[in-house]
Write an enzyme that holds these catalytic residues in place. Structure first.
Site, PDB file in Angstrom:
ATOM      1  N   LYS A  58     -15.461 -43.760 -30.701  1.00 18.05           N
ATOM      2  CA  LYS A  58     -14.429 -43.713 -31.749  1.00 18.05           C
ATOM      3  C   LYS A  58     -13.049 -43.598 -31.110  1.00 18.05           C
ATOM      4  O   LYS A  58     -12.107 -44.285 -31.503  1.00 18.05           O
ATOM      5  CB  LYS A  58     -14.674 -42.527 -32.693  1.00 18.05           C
ATOM      6  N   GLN A 102     -16.884 -34.511 -36.221  1.00 20.80           N
ATOM      7  CA  GLN A 102     -18.178 -35.133 -35.923  1.00 20.80           C
ATOM      8  C   GLN A 102     -19.318 -34.207 -36.367  1.00 20.80           C
ATOM      9  O   GLN A 102     -19.351 -33.030 -36.010  1.00 20.80           O
ATOM     10  CB  GLN A 102     -18.280 -35.430 -34.413  1.00 20.80           C
ATOM     11  N   ASP A 125     -13.396 -40.081 -43.141  1.00 18.87           N
ATOM     12  CA  ASP A 125     -14.841 -40.295 -43.284  1.00 18.87           C
ATOM     13  C   ASP A 125     -15.201 -40.567 -44.740  1.00 18.87           C
ATOM     14  O   ASP A 125     -16.308 -41.028 -45.037  1.00 18.87           O
ATOM     15  CB  ASP A 125     -15.604 -39.040 -42.820  1.00 18.87           C
TER      16      ASP A 125
END
Ligand code: NAP
Length: 288
Positions: A58, A102, A125
């Site tokens: 990422k 995460q 997200d």
């Protein structure tokens, strides 16, 4: 896209590259126009090896599209208050446009608390209840990356979605549920299946679109697929020999499908591409 007599492959790797190129061009244009450089903060807690790989990818991709990558790697024993304080700081930092924590988090930290602490405008997200609620109401803001990526893959087939019967296998918050909402918003008729569903093969046999997100290697048999159906395989399963496979028996399903995503190289690469699409969108939202 490859053309064969059997199901055509939806090349997620190539489509993800195309999406990333679009994002990069938009970032370049912003900078030429004197607008801020989008910044994405990625927080990792602990030393889970799979998370380390995801986070590294990422961050690399963030820089490749010309965005600023901000890294926070916290030790495994980090307490919830420390993580929440960091999120507050990033929420208030105008150079940070997106915040990603995460998952999974260590057991002393409540993931729901953490997700809800991220400002909805920075929730790249798309997991915050505000953004999920907006999707429920057909007014999407930041959309959950994996289902958003699946929608882009479907768009690339140029097939009409309106009125199609979509059967989604899995009802998780990150895959099945938002996928159902996306497909409903696209005017599909949806059936959502889970581990207590009766007659999964019978339901799949009625589907014009199958989305498999269950985490069971090659569970969905080729013979269950209706002839001409589109098959989107979200599953990522590592076999004992180290190779990856999806939730669908790809080779057999391909004999019946009109379009199908491979694993790897299907849905997987789209998730990061949509994360960076969301980061760009988040920067724009914060300027409105
Ligand atoms: P999850 O939270 O474990 O959810 C799995 C879902 O599948 C649950 O709703 C479960 O039903 C259902 N299920 C399990 N066994 C079933 C069965 N035999 N019949 C019908 N339904 C069944 O998993 P997830 O996080 O959604 O992930 C699903 C898969 O997608 C995993 O392989 C994951 O690695 C992959 N994934 C890929 C990406 C990507 O970027 N490509 C992103 C996220 C996830 P219940 O609700 O009844 O338990």
């Amino acid at each position: 896209m490859e053309n064969t007599t059997t199901g055509r492959i939806i090349d997620g790797k190539a489509i993800a590259e195309q999406v990333l190129e679009e994002v990069k061009m938009a970032v370049d244009m912003r900078r030429r126009d004197g607008l801020s450089q989008p910044g994405l903060a990625v927080i990792r807690v602990g030393d889970d090896p799979a998370s380390a790989v995801y986070v590294r990818n990422k961050r690399r991709r963030t820089e490749e599209v010309g965005m600023r990558s901000i890294s926070h790697d916290l030790p495994t024993d980090t307490d919830e208050a420390t993580l929440l304080a960091l999120i507050d700081e990033l929420n208030n930092n105008p150079t940070v446009h997106g915040i990603l924590v995460q998952l999974p988090l260590p057991p002393q930290i409540n993931a729901e608390e953490v997700i809800e602490r991220i400002a909805p405008k920075k929730d790249v997200d798309g997991f915050h209840p505000y953004n999920v609620g907006r999707l429920v109401l057909k007014m999407p803001t930041l959309r959950s990356c994996t289902p958003f990526g699946c929608m882009r893959l479907l768009k690339e087939t140029n097939e009409e979605l309106i009125g199609k019967h979509a059967v989604i296998i899995g009802q998780s918050n990150i895959v099945g549920r938002p996928m159902a909402l996306e497909l409903l918003m696209a005017r599909c008729t949806i059936t959502v299946c889970h581990s207590k569903t009766y007659d999964l093969p019978g339901l799949i046999g009625q589907a014009d679109i199958v989305v498999a997100g269950m985490g069971r290697p090659r569970f969905v048999q080729g013979g269950w697929i209706k002839s001409g159906a589109i098959v989107i395989d979200v599953g990522i399963n590592r076999l004992d020999n180290g190779t990856l496979c999806g939730d669908v028996d790809f080779e057999a399903a391909r004999q019946r499908a009109s379009w199908i995503t491979p694993v790897p190289g299907g849905v997987g690469p789209m998730t990061i591409a949509m994360l960076l699409t969301n980061t760009l969108e988040a920067a724009r939202w914060q300027e409105r």
